[in-house]
Design an enzyme around this catalytic site. Structure first.
Site: not given
Ligand code: AMP
Length: 112
Positions: A30-31, A85, A91, A98, A100
């Site tokens: 995760d970024i 989520n 969230g 995806h 987590h």
């Molecule tokens: P959610 O809030 O459950 O939809 O999770 C989305 C996740 O994607 C968040 O934890 C973000 O930090 C992560 N995210 C968004 N853009 C990127 C990216 N380019 N590379 C890796 N993780 C990302």
């Protein structure tokens, strides 16, 4: 389903720190990590959120869960939390399904 940032990662149009991939899924760090280990496991297939999955996705959903556990095992994670989520109020910010994988610190319950 409309394209998301995750489609671009799947298509290698933007970089990601990929930790695992196979013909059905891809996993990357995760970024914006919320724990020392924070990995996202996503299907290559575009499913916007868990509640949009179909009976025909049963094998794929099982594959995602098993991939998450295998990634955790490979990283020697004993205790970890898997989170999906589903929807904005839960969230979800990226509308490509995806899981987590969060690990490396204690987690409270109930979640915030
Ligand atoms: P959610 O809030 O459950 O939809 O999770 C989305 C996740 O994607 C968040 O934890 C973000 O930090 C992560 N995210 C968004 N853009 C990127 C990216 N380019 N590379 C890796 N993780 C990302």
């Amino acid at each position: 389903m409309t394209d998301t940032i995750f489609s671009k990662i799947i298509n290698k149009e933007i970089p990601a720190d990929i930790v695992y991939e196979d013909e059905k899924c891809i996993a990357f760090n995760d970024i914006s990590p919320q724990a020392p280990t924070h990995i996202l496991v996503i299907p290559r297939k575009g499913i916007s959120k868990l509640s949009e999955s179909q009976e025909t996705d049963k094998d794929l959903l099982g594959h995602l869960m098993l991939s998450a556990t295998q990634i955790a095992k490979k990283l020697n994670l004993d205790d970890y939390r898997l989170v999906i989520n589903n929807g904005a109020d839960a969230g979800q910010t990226v509308f490509h399904l995806h899981i987590h994988i969060l690990a490396g610190r204690p987690f409270g319950w109930p979640p915030g």
